[in-house]
Design a protein around this motif. Structure first.
Motif, PDB file in Angstrom:
ATOM      1  N   GLY A 214       0.931  -0.893  -0.030  1.00  0.00           N
ATOM      2  CA  GLY A 214       0.211  -0.158  -0.322  1.00  0.00           C
ATOM      3  C   GLY A 214       0.879   1.079  -0.055  1.00  0.00           C
ATOM      4  N   THR A 215       0.080   2.576  -0.045  1.00  0.00           N
ATOM      5  CA  THR A 215       0.922   3.293  -0.335  1.00  0.00           C
ATOM      6  C   THR A 215       0.873   4.642   1.477  1.00  0.00           C
ATOM      7  OG1 THR A 215      -0.947   5.132  -0.505  1.00  0.00           O
ATOM      8  CG2 THR A 215      -0.139   4.259  -2.724  1.00  0.00           C
ATOM      9  N   ALA A 216       0.427   3.598   2.655  1.00  0.00           N
ATOM     10  CA  ALA A 216       0.442   3.950   4.031  1.00  0.00           C
ATOM     11  C   ALA A 216       0.785   3.285   4.774  1.00  0.00           C
ATOM     12  CB  ALA A 216      -0.115   5.227   3.702  1.00  0.00           C
ATOM     13  N   ASP A 217       1.131   2.357   4.166  1.00  0.00           N
ATOM     14  CA  ASP A 217       1.828   1.646   5.452  1.00  0.00           C
ATOM     15  C   ASP A 217       2.400   1.712   6.837  1.00  0.00           C
ATOM     16  OD1 ASP A 217       0.397  -1.389   6.503  1.00  0.00           O
ATOM     17  OD2 ASP A 217       1.794  -2.122   4.725  1.00  0.00           O
ATOM     18  N   ASP A 218       2.260   0.417   7.450  1.00  0.00           N
ATOM     19  CA  ASP A 218       2.633   0.945   8.941  1.00  0.00           C
ATOM     20  C   ASP A 218       3.738  -0.344   9.286  1.00  0.00           C
ATOM     21  OD1 ASP A 218       3.797   1.684  11.316  1.00  0.00           O
ATOM     22  OD2 ASP A 218       2.224   0.619  12.498  1.00  0.00           O
ATOM     23  N   PRO A 219       5.435   0.236   8.502  1.00  0.00           N
ATOM     24  CA  PRO A 219       6.284  -1.097   9.116  1.00  0.00           C
ATOM     25  C   PRO A 219       6.170  -1.575  10.642  1.00  0.00           C
ATOM     26  CG  PRO A 219       7.512   0.605   9.146  1.00  0.00           C
ATOM     27  CD  PRO A 219       6.077   1.394   8.583  1.00  0.00           C
ATOM     28  N   ALA A 220       6.985  -3.250  10.616  1.00  0.00           N
ATOM     29  CA  ALA A 220       6.880  -3.281  11.873  1.00  0.00           C
ATOM     30  C   ALA A 220       7.690  -2.528  12.660  1.00  0.00           C
ATOM     31  CB  ALA A 220       7.415  -5.230  12.076  1.00  0.00           C
ATOM     32  N   VAL A 265       4.237   5.088   6.169  1.00  0.00           N
ATOM     33  CA  VAL A 265       5.161   4.855   5.486  1.00  0.00           C
ATOM     34  C   VAL A 265       4.647   5.253   3.840  1.00  0.00           C
ATOM     35  CG1 VAL A 265       7.298   4.614   6.273  1.00  0.00           C
ATOM     36  CG2 VAL A 265       6.463   3.585   5.061  1.00  0.00           C
ATOM     37  N   LEU A 266       5.322   6.236   3.098  1.00  0.00           N
ATOM     38  CA  LEU A 266       3.743   6.530   1.877  1.00  0.00           C
ATOM     39  C   LEU A 266       5.695   6.270   0.663  1.00  0.00           C
ATOM     40  CD1 LEU A 266       2.771   9.701   2.576  1.00  0.00           C
ATOM     41  CD2 LEU A 266       1.594   7.703   2.670  1.00  0.00           C
ATOM     42  N   LEU A 267       6.422   5.982   1.116  1.00  0.00           N
ATOM     43  CA  LEU A 267       7.899   6.488   0.067  1.00  0.00           C
ATOM     44  C   LEU A 267       9.258   5.317   0.896  1.00  0.00           C
ATOM     45  CD1 LEU A 267       9.205   9.311  -1.389  1.00  0.00           C
ATOM     46  CD2 LEU A 267       8.075   9.228   0.852  1.00  0.00           C
ATOM     47  N   THR A 268       9.637   4.424   0.282  1.00  0.00           N
ATOM     48  CA  THR A 268      10.843   3.663   0.228  1.00  0.00           C
ATOM     49  C   THR A 268      11.652   4.982   1.203  1.00  0.00           C
ATOM     50  OG1 THR A 268      11.240   2.964  -1.031  1.00  0.00           O
ATOM     51  CG2 THR A 268      12.688   2.844  -0.418  1.00  0.00           C
ATOM     52  N   THR A 269      12.246   4.149   2.656  1.00  0.00           N
ATOM     53  CA  THR A 269      12.237   5.021   3.760  1.00  0.00           C
ATOM     54  C   THR A 269      13.398   4.475   4.827  1.00  0.00           C
ATOM     55  OG1 THR A 269      10.136   6.189   4.428  1.00  0.00           O
ATOM     56  CG2 THR A 269      11.893   6.834   5.649  1.00  0.00           C
ATOM     57  N   TYR A 270      14.501   5.463   4.885  1.00  0.00           N
ATOM     58  CA  TYR A 270      15.882   4.365   5.486  1.00  0.00           C
ATOM     59  C   TYR A 270      15.847   5.412   6.528  1.00  0.00           C
ATOM     60  CZ  TYR A 270      16.897   3.984  -0.243  1.00  0.00           C
ATOM     61  OH  TYR A 270      16.473   3.999  -1.314  1.00  0.00           O
TER      62      TYR A 270
END
Length: 290
Positions: A214-220, A265-270
């Motif tokens: 999705g475009t606004a999912d919550d990472p673990a 997150v809405l896009l790839t994040t580091y």
């Protein structure tokens, strides 16, 4: 008939010159006995001026030998006066003059402790209080065990200051020996020791890359698999960017725990966490990448 008695007396020979390390001379022994026609008695004398005096009586020092007490801090001269008493007539003779030279030395004080990050290079050790003595030389020593040693000479380090080279990876101790030479007698004294503390920190291992839907999912949440360690007090600061692991990082406000649960997150994040060890007010950091 009248008799003429000659009260002859010789002073004998006692002791020999000494140069002291410390302030306690060895006892003055009799090398050649005094000789006299009458009853012999002795009186030891001292002077801080020279063998020509003036001389002062040493109270109670009336034996053939004499052990001067500790406390000689200036060059002092000694002699023994032998008295021969014959028919109530007292005649005297003096021994040789013994010179006790005080090789006085103070080690001085070197500048204080250092704390560095693991593999660092400490600032040079300078002089806080100068050493005192005659014909001074120096020898720096090192110990990687304890401040009590064992100590090892550092080859070539014979000046009053020392700049220890890096990298240093363990707590290390340094001291300086001051050496004074008088009359070919070498006396030494140790300075204070200084400690180079090493502030080591190893980063934690945190759970790795994630993919979200999705475009606004919550990472673990990023969990710790191996905890960070450090010699000092550990603190944490999580950072993020959306450019790449080589990009410009921004602190995440309030994310100062060992673990972190990133929001949607809405896009790839580091992400990464900066781990800081604070020891003796010196901060050293390592990075853990999530």
């Amino acid at each position: 008939m009248y008799y003429c008695f000659v009260n002859a007396v010789t002073g004998g020979t006692v002791g020999s010159d000494q140069t002291l390390c410390g302030n306690n001379p060895t006892a003055f022994n009799e090398l050649t006995a005094a000789n006299a026609a009458g009853t012999i008695s002795y009186q030891w004398q001292s002077s801080t001026t020279g063998c020509a005096g003036p001389w002062s009586v040493i109270v109670g020092a009336t034996s053939a030998t004499y052990d001067a007490p500790a406390g000689v801090v200036v060059t002092t001269y000694y002699q023994r006066v032998t008295t021969s008493t014959l028919n109530s007539v007292a005649c005297t003779a003096t021994s040789n003059c013994i010179t006790v030279t005080a090789n006085a030395i103070t080690p001085g004080t070197i500048s204080g402790n250092r704390t560095i990050c693991n593999g660092g290079d400490p600032a040079a050790f300078t002089v806080s209080v100068a050493a005192t003595g005659t014909n001074l030389t120096y020898q720096w020593q090192i110990s990687t065990t304890t401040s009590a040693g064992p100590w090892t000479d550092i080859t070539g380090e014979t000046t009053d200051t020392y700049d220890a080279p890096g990298p240093i990876t363990q707590t290390t101790y340094y001291r300086r020996i001051a050496i004074a030479i008088v009359n070919s007698t070498s006396c030494s004294a140790n300075s204070n020791f200084v400690t180079v503390f090493v502030n080591s920190v190893t980063p934690s291992m945190v759970t790795g890359d994630q993919s979200v839907c999705g475009t606004a999912d919550d990472p673990a949440a990023f969990a710790v698999s191996t905890a960070a360690t450090g010699n000092g007090t550990l603190s944490y600061q999580w950072q993020s960017n959306t450019t790449g692991c080589g990009g410009s990082w921004t602190n995440i406000l309030g994310a100062t725990s060992a673990t972190y649960d990133a929001p949607n997150v809405l896009l790839t994040t580091y992400y990464r966490v900066v781990i800081t060890s604070t020891l003796n007010s010196v901060q050293c950091t390592r990075l853990a990448i999530a």
